[in-house]
Design an enzyme around this catalytic site. Sequence first.
Site, short mmCIF file in Angstrom:
data_model
loop_
_atom_site.label_atom_id
_atom_site.label_comp_id
_atom_site.label_asym_id
_atom_site.label_seq_id
_atom_site.Cartn_x
_atom_site.Cartn_y
_atom_site.Cartn_z
N HIS A 110 0.85 -1.20 0.00
CA HIS A 110 0.00 0.00 0.00
C HIS A 110 0.87 1.24 0.00
O HIS A 110 1.90 1.31 0.68
CB HIS A 110 -1.01 -0.03 1.16
CG HIS A 110 -0.47 0.30 2.52
ND1 HIS A 110 -0.36 1.58 3.00
CD2 HIS A 110 -0.06 -0.50 3.53
CE1 HIS A 110 0.09 1.57 4.23
NE2 HIS A 110 0.28 0.31 4.59
N ASP B 48 5.74 2.88 7.11
CA ASP B 48 4.39 2.38 6.86
C ASP B 48 3.67 3.28 5.85
O ASP B 48 3.00 4.23 6.25
CB ASP B 48 3.61 2.33 8.17
CG ASP B 48 2.22 1.75 8.02
OD1 ASP B 48 1.97 1.09 7.01
OD2 ASP B 48 1.40 1.97 8.93
N HIS C 207 2.35 5.00 12.76
CA HIS C 207 1.20 5.89 12.59
C HIS C 207 1.40 7.25 13.27
O HIS C 207 0.44 7.85 13.75
CB HIS C 207 -0.08 5.23 13.09
CG HIS C 207 -0.64 4.21 12.14
ND1 HIS C 207 -1.87 3.63 12.30
CD2 HIS C 207 -0.13 3.68 10.99
CE1 HIS C 207 -2.10 2.77 11.30
NE2 HIS C 207 -1.05 2.79 10.50
N GLU D 108 -5.40 1.84 2.04
CA GLU D 108 -5.24 0.68 2.92
C GLU D 108 -5.51 1.08 4.36
O GLU D 108 -6.10 0.31 5.14
CB GLU D 108 -3.83 0.11 2.78
CG GLU D 108 -3.57 -1.20 3.55
CD GLU D 108 -3.08 -0.99 4.97
OE1 GLU D 108 -2.96 -1.99 5.70
OE2 GLU D 108 -2.82 0.17 5.37
#
Length: 445
Positions: free
Chosen positions: A132, A144, A294, A178
Site C-alpha cells: 500500500h 508504513d 502511525h 489501505e
Amino acid sequence: MTHSVHRRTAALTAVALAGLLAAAVPSTAATTTAAAPSAATSPAALAAPDIPLANVKAHLGDLQSIASANGGNRAHGRTGYKASIDHVKAKLDAAGFTTTVQQFTSSGATGYNLIADWPGGDTNRVLMAGAHLDSVTSGPGINDNGSGSAGVLETALAVSRAQLNPDKHLRFAWWGAEELGLVGSKYYVNNLPSAERSKISGYLNFDMIGSPNPGYFVYDDDPTIEKTFKDYFAGIGVPTEIETEGDGRSDHASFKNVGIPVGGLFTGASRTKSSAQAQKWGGTAGQAFDRCYHSSCDSASNINDTALDRNSDAIAHAIWTLSAGTTVPPGDVYENANNVSIPDNGAAVTSSVTVSGRTGNAPAALAVGVDIKHTWRGDLVIDLLAPDGTAYRLKNSSGSDSADNVITTYTVNASGESANGTWQLKVQDVAAQDTGFIDSWKLTF
C-alpha cells in the site's frame, strides 16, 4: 528435549542410510567437474540480483519529499497520495511496464490503485506483488508503508534491468486507502471477474519492511510462498518468526478472502520486542518494533537499513523463484553432482568445478546453486572459493537454525575474479551431533 532428540536421531539415521545407498551405487559423473557447461534448463536455477539499498533509499527520499511538499503526509484523498502514484507510475512507464491507474471512491474522496504488468509470461498464471502506498494523515508514512512500496518498486525495476522472461506473468501493484480498511485492494479484487481471479497463482504483500527496531516475520499462509521466504532468510543466517501482529490487517487479506494463495514479510509495528527477540535479531528489548508507527515521526530517519536491505533482496528472491523466471540468454551451468560427506564438528570439505573457455571475469551476479543434505543446517558454514583462493561467505552458522538441509541459490559479486579456473564450494560443520553431505552444487554464468 525429548521431541527434539528424536527428530535429530531419526534424521541422522536417514542421512546415514542415504550415505550407505550412495556408496553402494557407482557414480557416472566426473570426479570434480561436469564435462561441459550446459544451457540452463531449469529457470529457477537462476538467482535474483542483489537489490541495491541505495536505490530503495532513494525511493524513500522521493516519498519523503512528496509528503513534505504536500502537508506532511501521503494519505488517501490528499494531494500527497496522488503525487506518490504519479511518481511511481512514471518510473514504471519508463522501465517498459504497462501501467493502469484504477480509480475508486472512499470517504467522499477519489482513491487510486496503480497496477503494473511486465510484458510476457503465461497470463493464465499470474504472480503478483504489492504494497500500500498511502500513509495515515499524521505523518509521511516512510516505514508504513513507503518501505514496502519502495522495495516492490525497486524489484520491479530490477525485473526490467534484467529483461526477465519468466514463465509466469508478473504484475505489481500499489494500493490506495489501505489505512482506511484495505479499501483499494478490496476494490481491485472485488472487481476482478472470477476467471481473472483464478489466474492469480499467488499474491505477495509487503507492509512495513524497514522498522527501526526490526523483527523478521514471515506470513504463514501459502506453504510454498512461506517456504520461499524462510529458505531465503535461512540462507543468509537470519532466523524468522511467524507474523501474527498484522495478520489479516493488510492487503493480502483481500486476496486470501477469495481463495488466492498469499504470503509476505513484515518487520513489526507497535508491539514490543521481547528479550528473546532482541537476543536473536539485535535491537532493543522492551521497545516497539516501530515507535513511530502511525505517527508524525515515521519519516526518512525511521528506517533500519539492514532490515530494508534484507527484505528488499527477499522480495526479489521470491519474484525470481516463484515466477520461475530466466534472463535472456540463459547462462551456462557448471555442476558437480558427486556426494561429499561433511564430518560432524570436523574439518572443512570442498567440492570443485572447473570453468574454462570463457573470456573476461565472472559476472557481478554469479549464481551459486547449493544442495546440501544435513540434519541441522545451523551447524554449517559455507563459502565459495574463487580460483585465486578468495573466499566469498555464503552462509554463517546459527545455533537457532534447526531446520534440515540447505537447498538454495546464492548470488555473489565475483566481477573481480577471472571466470576460468577451478572454483570450490567449501563447507564446514562447526557443532556436534549432526552430519550430512554435499549432494550437488553448480555455478550459473
